[in-house]
Each structure stands twice: as structure tokens, then as C-alpha cells.
Scaffold this motif. Sequence first.
Motif, PDB file in Angstrom:
ATOM      1  N   GLY A   1       0.793  -1.216   0.109  1.00 10.57           N
ATOM      2  CA  GLY A   1       0.060   0.173  -0.059  1.00 10.57           C
ATOM      3  C   GLY A   1       0.831   1.214   0.087  1.00 10.57           C
ATOM      4  N   PHE A   2       2.078   1.185  -0.150  1.00 10.09           N
ATOM      5  CA  PHE A   2       2.983   2.415  -0.271  1.00 10.09           C
ATOM      6  C   PHE A   2       3.217   2.815  -1.486  1.00 10.09           C
ATOM      7  CE2 PHE A   2       4.254  -0.041   3.775  1.00 10.09           C
ATOM      8  CZ  PHE A   2       3.983   1.132   4.634  1.00 10.09           C
ATOM      9  N   VAL A   3       3.501   3.961  -1.873  1.00  4.89           N
ATOM     10  CA  VAL A   3       3.928   4.308  -3.456  1.00  4.89           C
ATOM     11  C   VAL A   3       4.831   3.817  -3.794  1.00  4.89           C
ATOM     12  CG1 VAL A   3       2.391   6.520  -3.228  1.00  4.89           C
ATOM     13  CG2 VAL A   3       5.087   6.645  -2.501  1.00  4.89           C
ATOM     14  N   GLU A   4       5.930   3.631  -3.338  1.00 10.15           N
ATOM     15  CA  GLU A   4       7.203   3.107  -4.023  1.00 10.15           C
ATOM     16  C   GLU A   4       8.364   2.550  -2.608  1.00 10.15           C
ATOM     17  OE1 GLU A   4       9.074   5.858  -6.197  1.00 10.15           O
ATOM     18  OE2 GLU A   4       9.264   7.557  -4.444  1.00 10.15           O
ATOM     19  N   ALA A   5       9.269   2.067  -3.342  1.00  5.38           N
ATOM     20  CA  ALA A   5      10.508   1.645  -2.184  1.00  5.38           C
ATOM     21  C   ALA A   5      11.374   2.711  -2.344  1.00  5.38           C
ATOM     22  CB  ALA A   5      11.076   0.320  -2.607  1.00  5.38           C
TER      23      ALA A   5
ATOM     24  N   VAL B   1      12.948  -0.545   2.835  1.00 11.05           N
ATOM     25  CA  VAL B   1      12.340   0.801   3.127  1.00 11.05           C
ATOM     26  C   VAL B   1      11.403   1.376   2.257  1.00 11.05           C
ATOM     27  CG1 VAL B   1      12.907   3.269   4.149  1.00 11.05           C
ATOM     28  CG2 VAL B   1      14.494   1.179   4.706  1.00 11.05           C
ATOM     29  N   CYS B   2      10.330   1.496   2.631  1.00  8.78           N
ATOM     30  CA  CYS B   2       9.088   2.117   1.659  1.00  8.78           C
ATOM     31  C   CYS B   2       8.902   3.459   1.672  1.00  8.78           C
ATOM     32  CB  CYS B   2       7.840   1.209   1.793  1.00  8.78           C
ATOM     33  SG  CYS B   2       7.991  -0.341   1.698  1.00  8.78           S
ATOM     34  N   ASN B   3       8.626   4.111   0.769  1.00 10.76           N
ATOM     35  CA  ASN B   3       8.178   5.693   1.123  1.00 10.76           C
ATOM     36  C   ASN B   3       6.944   5.605   1.909  1.00 10.76           C
ATOM     37  OD1 ASN B   3       6.824   8.178   0.565  1.00 10.76           O
ATOM     38  ND2 ASN B   3       8.190   8.428  -1.105  1.00 10.76           N
ATOM     39  N   GLN B   4       6.921   6.501   2.947  1.00 11.42           N
ATOM     40  CA  GLN B   4       5.816   6.396   3.879  1.00 11.42           C
ATOM     41  C   GLN B   4       4.520   6.684   3.354  1.00 11.42           C
ATOM     42  OE1 GLN B   4       6.055   9.286   7.206  1.00 11.42           O
ATOM     43  NE2 GLN B   4       7.823  10.055   6.151  1.00 11.42           N
ATOM     44  N   ARG B   5       4.693   7.425   2.105  1.00 13.37           N
ATOM     45  CA  ARG B   5       3.429   7.730   1.549  1.00 13.37           C
ATOM     46  C   ARG B   5       2.462   6.606   0.951  1.00 13.37           C
ATOM     47  NH1 ARG B   5       3.149  10.776  -2.933  1.00 13.37           N
ATOM     48  NH2 ARG B   5       5.266  10.262  -3.535  1.00 13.37           N
ATOM     49  N   ARG B   6       1.106   6.723   1.367  1.00 14.41           N
ATOM     50  CA  ARG B   6       0.188   6.020   0.937  1.00 14.41           C
ATOM     51  C   ARG B   6      -0.303   5.909  -0.292  1.00 14.41           C
ATOM     52  NH1 ARG B   6       0.476   1.657   3.538  1.00 14.41           N
ATOM     53  NH2 ARG B   6      -1.655   0.920   3.212  1.00 14.41           N
ATOM     54  N   ILE B   7      -0.551   4.797  -1.123  1.00 18.98           N
ATOM     55  CA  ILE B   7      -1.354   4.999  -2.501  1.00 18.98           C
ATOM     56  C   ILE B   7      -2.714   5.295  -2.305  1.00 18.98           C
ATOM     57  CG2 ILE B   7      -2.026   3.487  -4.520  1.00 18.98           C
ATOM     58  CD1 ILE B   7       0.057   1.776  -4.165  1.00 18.98           C
ATOM     59  N   PRO B   8      -3.208   6.548  -2.877  1.00 17.64           N
ATOM     60  CA  PRO B   8      -4.384   7.099  -2.706  1.00 17.64           C
ATOM     61  C   PRO B   8      -5.361   6.048  -3.141  1.00 17.64           C
ATOM     62  CG  PRO B   8      -3.133   8.679  -3.833  1.00 17.64           C
ATOM     63  CD  PRO B   8      -2.269   7.437  -3.802  1.00 17.64           C
ATOM     64  N   GLY B   9      -6.419   5.918  -2.279  1.00 19.63           N
ATOM     65  CA  GLY B   9      -7.558   5.127  -2.247  1.00 19.63           C
ATOM     66  C   GLY B   9      -7.232   3.618  -2.553  1.00 19.63           C
TER      67      GLY B   9
END
Length: 702
Positions: free
Chosen positions: A81-85, A137-145
Motif C-alpha cells: 500500500g505504499f507508493v514506492e520503495a 524501506v518503503c516511501n511512507q506515503r500511501r497509495i491514494p484509494g
Amino acid sequence: MPSWCPLLCRLAMLLCVWAPCQAQSDTELPPGTPIIQLRLAGDKRKHYEGRVEVYYNGEWGTVCDDDFSIHAANILCRELGFVEAVSWSPSSKYGKGEGRIWLDNVHCSGRERTLAQCKSNGFGVSDCKHSEDVGVVCNQRRIPGFKFISSFTNSVESLNVQIARIRTSSIYSQRKRVPITEGYLEVKDGGKWRQICDEEWTEMNNRVICGMYGFPGEKGYNTKVYKLLAKRRKKNYWDFGVNCTGNEASLHGCKLGHKVELKGNATCEKGMPVVVSCVPGRAFAPSYNQGFSKAYRVEQPLVRLRGGANTGDGRVEVLKNGEWGTVCDDSWNLKAASVVCRELGFGSAKEALAGGRLGQGMGPVHMNEVECSGFEKSLTECYFNRDALGCSHEEDAAVRCNVPAMGFQNKLRLSGGRNPFEGRVEVLAEKNDSLVWGTVCSDSWGTMEATVVCRQLGLGFASNAFQETWYWPGDVRADDVVMSGVRCSGTEMTLAQCLHHGKHLHCPRGGGRFAAGVSCSESAPDLVLNAQVVEHTTYLEDRPMYILQCANEEHCLSSSAATATPSSYRRLMRFSSQIHNNGQSDFRPRAAHNSWVWHDCHRHYHSMEVFTHYDLLSLNGTKVAEGHKASFCLEDTQCEEGTEKRYECANFGQQGITVGCWDTYRHDIDCQWIDVTDVVLDITRQSTSIGLSLNNNAGFLP
């Protein structure tokens, strides 16, 4: 699609199961694709990093680092569910896992929808050991929706909760309080805010929620009021309970509780919606008489934070035997970091930082290999190894704490700058029963005041303080001065907490072009005085006035020297000063070579007219004498091992202090003293009643 899927398909990205994981799509996965779940586990400092673990065939296992790539990490993070790594780590950085190593030689193109689609040796086919477990380590931003689809119904309660948005809905009597400490707990699911049934809710759950919101503890509340209100409110319950142990740094670490049977108005018959009530730290607790007019200062703390730009950030320092020292980052984790944060009146820790990320300290390393349960009242109660052999200040531990939402940044702004980090300071103030924007008088405006502004806006450190801002065209409607006489110590959280004139404004130059301004920076030097060098080199010397003429011209003597005869003597307290740069960027004089001032008497240039202020204080804090030091040579006298010198005064060279280096002014240099001729006390007999405080005028970090 199985009949049970819609239940968990309704979970929005804003509160979802910790990775039971095929991302929702309009198309099915290709036939034969193995069904897996993913999670990030191990010794981690953030909820969006950790050892990769795969649930397959009823068993959790790990992934080998052989042939792993950023493409595989991206697939994995998106599946969670994160936008990217951001990155991936080999060699069991997050600790060795247990059980099977499910995947080895994983090859992903980057277009796969699940890690199970990537090429590999096959599930369970591996020649790796757990010392090769991979982490990401993932980018902490979530995928919208983003929504999760669970492929396993019998393992829900072994899964973690993933929170992207959560709120407390306060009742009317609480809404005007800042910060908001009490209200109904709600999570967003399927585009709607939903309550949680309190039938299985525990105090440990409260503790975790309060920590996330920046509060160190939880307390009881008036249940009668909330039960009465609950009967009148339309209820829309979430499908699950939550099960926390209490030492989680956030709700991300909690497990899902039992599934709640939704029966309309009959849902949660024996309970009501969860209410959370938190206790703010003293620095954030409102005073009904004075509001936030005074900054809270901890009295004789055992633990403190240094080197952080924002409130709740800093290098961890511990007081032992009267001496401040640092903590080694070996085994440093979120549990230990949360103990520090709560001890200092903040909530749980957002990050546990290692590797001297927030600057390197000085003095001894007091603690190593710290192990906390998370329930300790102080870091000093945690188990630790007193032998810090092998730890250097390059391994100093630091924290970033959750702090309450105070809305401070809404009461201040920078206007007219070339970028968001600079501009004229404008304050939202009450005038004629309405709120208006206005400027700050620049009289006495300096680095300390600018430091508070940058901190309040979350813009890092102050790099410059401006007393003229005509080159920054701000809003003409905000030209009027609404704040004057501002004096800050540098520790305040807001400009309003600094001393100022209040409603009785006095600003002879006015606002407009003479309004105060600042420029902020994400990194800064941190100049720290080595107090031990001062203690070891201090002595008294009586010198005749006739050989102090150059020093007198540079104002290095007290005011009574102006009327002294050439044959009279001045009593000088001499000492060496060693100034270390423990920050994140080099310290440089602001003035360019061509604007350095030549002093004919001493026959040298001053790159800074005042580099250091020296104050001599009595034991009750009264200043009894003062001195200052100009900088004619600011260079790297010596550096830590592995750091190269960059600044040297010879041949009119560049001046400055490199990160990890220090500049030494010896005791036998002119002006390296405090003139104590006029001090009434007999220092030779009452030396214990005198304290020395050196306030370096060039340092930026609190």
C-alpha cells in the motif's frame, strides 16, 4: 471471487490490514498465481521498513537477498500500500528471521502486481541462511484509494493494523481547547468515518493512541456524558477491534482484534463508541490564566534532546555524575526512543535515528546497547551496557517524537521571499476585536528570535536574521507592526512565548521596509564549547594598562579602562576556548573577504567583529563581568579521525570550521579573557561562587 472477500475489500487505505496482500484491481491475477501475504518485521525504527516476511502455505517465512533489486522492492512496497520503495538492505539488517526461506533469486521486472508473480527458484527452494534475509524501506506515503484484499480468513487476528488516517471527534466543550485531548476515536473505512466498539477496548490501546497524538499518557473521562451523547449520535461501526500491548510506537504495530458482527443499531450492544482521553506534557498543557505566554523549562532533567531543528527532535543526551553524555545507537529502536519521548513530555517516537543523524555530541558515551520494554518512566531505568567501548560520537542516537497538533504554524508566516524558507515575518494578531496579519519590529531582532520563527514554522534552523526587508515585497495590508520588543532565549516553541511588549507597542522605525525577516535552512552548524578545556586552562593575570592599548581599542576591557592610567593594572581571567562544530554543515563567516575589517593596531583582519560572548555569572545567575572575542582567524585547528581540514587562515585563506573539527583560541592571545578588575568578589578566595558561561554568538542549534 470468494464470498468472504467483500468484507475486507471494504477496508480503505486509511485503515487496513497489515498486508494480506493482493492489491485490488478490475482484473483477476493470472490462474495459478500463488496466494501470499506480506509484512515488514524485525528490528526496525519506522513502521514502513523492516525484514520482508511472506505468508505462504500456512507459514511465515523470509526472502533471501540473492539477486534482489529495487524493482522487487517497489513491487513489494506497492503490494503493502505504499507508493514506492526507497531502498532495500541485504544481510539481515533488520535481524535474522525464523522458519522457512520461501523465496530466493527473486527477479522482478517492475510490472508485476504481486511478489508471487516475480521469477524465483520457487517457493521453499533456497540455499540461503537467515543471515541473508532481505529488508526494505518503503516511501511512507500511501497509495491514494488503495484497498487490500485478504486471501486468508483464518489469519486476520495475526495481522497488524495499518493506519493512514485516524481522528478524534471532540464534543463541543472540548473543541475550543488546544490541544484537543479527548473525543470519540474514528477511523476512515470505505470513504466513511467509523467508530470502534469499546467492548474489547483496553487501556493499552488508549496509551498507543495518545502516543501517536503526541501525548505521554492517558486518563479517565466522564463516561456518563459520552454514553448520553452516544445514544443521540448516529453510529457507524468499523468491522474490527484493535489489540495493542501498549508499548507499540503507533497503531501500526497493533494487531487486529476480533471481527465485529455488524447488526445495525444492535451492533456493540454491551458497549459504545471508543473514547480516548489523553494527558498532555507540561510544555503543551494550556494555562487558563496565561495561555502559552511562557515556555516550559524542565528543571534538572536526566535526559535532554540537542541538535534538532523542530520541537521533539534531537540527539539524546543523558546526565551522569554531573556530566552530559550521549547514547550509542547499538540496539537503538522505537521502544527506547518512545521512552525518551514520553519522559520529555511528548508522545511516542516517530523515528529512532542512528549514526549521529542529528549531530555528534561531546564528552563521554554514557549508555550502550539500550534495551527498553517501553513502559519505563525514564531512559535511565532501561537495561544498558555500561561499557561503551568501540562507540564513537558518529554512532550517537537521536529521536523524532510525536508532538501535539497545536496549530502554531497557522499564526505565523513568511512573506515575499524567493522561496518558502525566507521572507518577512508576519504574525496573526488580534486588533479591534478581529484577527489581522502584521509585521514584527526589527529592533533587537537577532539569531535567537529567527531560530524560534523557523522552529514554529517547521522550516529547520535559522541561517540569517534580517532587520531590513525592503527587498521582500510583502502584503502591504500587513505592513503595520503588531509585535515589538521581542526577546527570545532560543528554547521557545513559538514567537508568542518570547518576551515582548504585548499590546503596548513601541517601534520607532516602524514596520514595512524595516520589519523583521528570517531565512531558514534544513541543516546548520552547531558550535559547542568544550567546557573542560576552559576549566583546565583558566587562571588570573594582572597586566599593566600600557601594554593593553590594542585590546582597549577593540573593546576587550571593561568600561572602567577608559579612565585608567597607563601605569595601572587590569586583572584578567584568561582561558583557552575550543569551539567544536558538531552540526550538519560547515560554519562560515557571513562576510566575504572584501568586507573583512582591518585592525591596524593588531595588524590583522577580523572576519567577524564578535565571534563569542563571554559572561561571568555568580551562582545565582547574576552577570558580574563580560567579554567578547572577535575572529581574526577562524580555522580547523584539529579534526576528528577521518575528517580532513578545509579551512586555514594562512595566506588570506578561507575561514570556517568544518563539521567534525574545532577551532582553538589559546589563553595567551589578546582578548581571550574576561576583565574582572571591577568584580567586587575576591575571586582568588571565593572561586567556587563564580561560574563561567560562554555564549557563542555563532551557533545556531539549541
